[in-house]
Design a protein around this motif. Structure first.
Motif, PDB file in Angstrom:
ATOM      1  N   GLN A  55       0.825  -1.208   0.000  1.00 26.88           N
ATOM      2  CA  GLN A  55       0.000   0.000   0.000  1.00 26.88           C
ATOM      3  C   GLN A  55       0.859   1.258   0.000  1.00 26.88           C
ATOM      4  O   GLN A  55       0.513   2.256  -0.635  1.00 26.88           O
TER       5      GLN A  55
ATOM      6  N   ASN B  10      -6.592   2.491  -6.006  1.00 22.06           N
ATOM      7  CA  ASN B  10      -7.194   1.972  -4.782  1.00 22.06           C
ATOM      8  C   ASN B  10      -8.555   1.338  -5.046  1.00 22.06           C
ATOM      9  O   ASN B  10      -8.895   0.309  -4.453  1.00 22.06           O
TER      10      ASN B  10
ATOM     11  N   SER C  37      -7.948  -1.992  -6.762  1.00 25.04           N
ATOM     12  CA  SER C  37      -7.437  -2.952  -5.785  1.00 25.04           C
ATOM     13  C   SER C  37      -8.549  -3.438  -4.860  1.00 25.04           C
ATOM     14  O   SER C  37      -8.602  -4.628  -4.508  1.00 25.04           O
ATOM     15  N   ALA C  38      -9.438  -2.527  -4.461  1.00 22.36           N
ATOM     16  CA  ALA C  38     -10.538  -2.905  -3.572  1.00 22.36           C
ATOM     17  C   ALA C  38     -11.482  -3.893  -4.253  1.00 22.36           C
ATOM     18  O   ALA C  38     -11.914  -4.879  -3.637  1.00 22.36           O
TER      19      ALA C  38
ATOM     20  N   THR D 237      -9.743  -7.289  -4.558  1.00 21.43           N
ATOM     21  CA  THR D 237      -9.733  -7.973  -3.265  1.00 21.43           C
ATOM     22  C   THR D 237     -11.101  -8.549  -2.928  1.00 21.43           C
ATOM     23  O   THR D 237     -11.210  -9.675  -2.428  1.00 21.43           O
TER      24      THR D 237
ATOM     25  N   ALA E  54     -17.416   0.584  -7.449  1.00 24.85           N
ATOM     26  CA  ALA E  54     -16.008   0.968  -7.576  1.00 24.85           C
ATOM     27  C   ALA E  54     -15.760   2.105  -8.560  1.00 24.85           C
ATOM     28  O   ALA E  54     -15.003   3.029  -8.257  1.00 24.85           O
TER      29      ALA E  54
ATOM     30  N   VAL F  83     -17.360   0.539  -0.662  1.00 25.13           N
ATOM     31  CA  VAL F  83     -16.097   0.712  -1.382  1.00 25.13           C
ATOM     32  C   VAL F  83     -15.634   2.161  -1.331  1.00 25.13           C
ATOM     33  O   VAL F  83     -14.432   2.443  -1.331  1.00 25.13           O
TER      34      VAL F  83
ATOM     35  N   LEU G  32     -13.749   2.662   1.936  1.00 24.01           N
ATOM     36  CA  LEU G  32     -12.445   2.011   1.840  1.00 24.01           C
ATOM     37  C   LEU G  32     -11.463   2.840   1.012  1.00 24.01           C
ATOM     38  O   LEU G  32     -10.332   3.102   1.437  1.00 24.01           O
ATOM     39  N   VAL G  33     -11.896   3.283  -0.164  1.00 25.50           N
ATOM     40  CA  VAL G  33     -11.024   4.040  -1.063  1.00 25.50           C
ATOM     41  C   VAL G  33     -10.693   5.412  -0.479  1.00 25.50           C
ATOM     42  O   VAL G  33      -9.553   5.883  -0.575  1.00 25.50           O
TER      43      VAL G  33
ATOM     44  N   GLN H 249      -8.118   5.040   2.522  1.00 27.25           N
ATOM     45  CA  GLN H 249      -6.794   4.638   2.054  1.00 27.25           C
ATOM     46  C   GLN H 249      -6.132   5.753   1.255  1.00 27.25           C
ATOM     47  O   GLN H 249      -4.934   6.024   1.422  1.00 27.25           O
TER      48      GLN H 249
END
Length: 414
Positions: free
Chosen positions: A121, A138, A141-142, A145, A270, A321, A324-325, A328
């Protein structure tokens, strides 16, 4: 969302992380199933879960120091190779007397993952920069994952059922080797000698520098606290998802539909998440996302019909999402490069602790007060994280020169 894929090194890094993640996720079902098949003990099977969480809780902060003081590219390659060696030890556990070797394998594999994640990361901004390509990276990637998290465990379970633990370990080891080879193909990037050459034995001092930065950065400190509470509630709700689906919606087939709807929502959300993270402050996107996730969970767990539950699960995707994004990307954009590994590791360690506590707290409260009370209590906790974000994260945080926040000033490596 695909903008970051224009960068060659990110394409390689993304592919490596996807392959490595698939190899690791295949072990989630297969390893406990192997332990239970060998021992017939539920307790022995449960111990494997404890060993999975242990490295994150004990070594997370030290992993951040290593990510800041070593070459991150080489560190990722090394941890992939450690993963291969560690998980291969599980092949030696064929009797109840040798089952302890599985715990050694899980502990080694978990340790490798703990050191890999903050390095990966922290390496992303060096590869794609801190502009729009960062949120694109990001978000991608989320999604990757999430998809791997849904597909990897069943795949590992099927492989174990038909071919045994040897086939699963071989596939996971091959994934680790392929990941290491792919990362080795990326370009070497110079590090600041003032941070890269420090003695790693000075770990306690290095951890203190990371914690000091978090303590001085009000927005980062606030996001760490509220995101941890949010993740605790999410873990509790996720732990109760299967029992809820079986008892309220019909059975395991319906649970599968719910998981598919969650994954689809993540995929659909996303592309919008990185635009929201770029156009609005972290304070706004995170608080709004936390509130919407709590509302969607409340709708899901108070549904009595599958169609409404599926709609709620689908609606979870975009805000989940986005949170999360946004978190990060904020950490990557505002943390000095020489401290990014440590700050990232702090977030990952708190995530592991919150997830572990929530996964146990949800079922425990359900046993004491009933499932409806546990589900609604967890939804309230998730909702509380939204106003807490608005309170703890300053209004000015989130946008700086050219629309992106500048890296905070800090005493890096002193």
């Amino acid at each position: 969302m695909l903008r970051a894929l224009r960068v060659r090194d990110f394409r390689l890094l993304w592919a490596a992380r996807a392959v490595a993640g698939l190899g690791t996720s295949m072990l989630v079902v297969a390893i406990p199933a192997h332990v239970f098949a060998v021992t017939g003990s539920v307790l022995a099977t449960g111990v494997t879960l404890a060993f999975e969480y242990l490295p994150s809780l004990l070594l997370g902060p030290f992993a951040g120091v290593l990510a800041d003081r070593w070459d991150r590219r080489r560190l990722m390659v090394a941890t992939d190779l450690v993963h291969v060696l560690a998980i291969s030890v599980a092949l030696l556990a064929r009797t109840p007397e040798t089952i302890w070797l599985v715990y050694v394998a899980v502990l080694g594999q978990g340790t490798a993952a703990v050191f890999f994640r903050p390095a990966a990361q922290a390496h992303i901004p060096a590869v794609v920069g801190t502009g729009p390509a960062l949120t694109s990276a990001n978000a991608l990637s989320a999604v990757t994952t999430g998809v791997i998290g849904l597909g990897g465990p069943p795949l590992g379970g099927l492989l174990f059922a038909f071919n045994g633990i040897g086939a699963v370990v071989a596939a996971s080891a091959a994934a680790g080797l392929l990941s290491a080879a792919t990362i080795a193909m990326t370009s070497a990037r110079p590090r600041d000698p003032g941070t890269a050459s420090r003695n790693v034995l000075a770990g306690a001092r290095g951890i203190g520098q990371g914690l000091r930065h978090i303590g001085q950065a009000a927005a980062t400190r606030g996001l760490l606290a509220t995101n941890s509470l949010y993740l605790l509630a999410n873990a509790a709700l996720t732990a109760l998802l299967v029992p809820f689906g079986v008892t309220r919606l019909g059975g395991s087939v319906e649970v599968g539909y719910l998981l598919s709807a969650l994954g689809l929502g993540f995929l659909l959300g996303a592309p919008l998440s990185h635009r929201l993270a770029d156009r609005h402050s972290a304070r706004t996107t995170v608080a709004a996302g936390q509130a919407l996730v709590a509302a969607a969970f409340a709708l899901l767990f108070n549904s009595t019909a599958l169609p409404l539950a599926l709609v709620a699960a689908l609606l979870l995707g975009l805000p989940a999402v986005t949170v999360l994004v946004s978190v990060q990307s904020w950490v990557q954009r505002t943390t000095p490069e020489g401290l990014l590994g440590r700050v990232t590791a702090a977030f990952l360690t708190m995530e592991a602790a919150a997830t572990m506590f929530g996964a146990f707290a949800g079922p425990a409260v359900s046993e004491l007060f009933g499932m409806p009370a546990a589900l609604n209590a967890a939804c309230v906790v998730a909702l509380v994280s939204a106003p807490l974000t608005l309170w703890l994260v300053p209004r000015w945080s989130g946008r700086g020169v050219d629309g992106f926040p500048p890296a905070a000033e800090s005493e890096v490596g002193r």
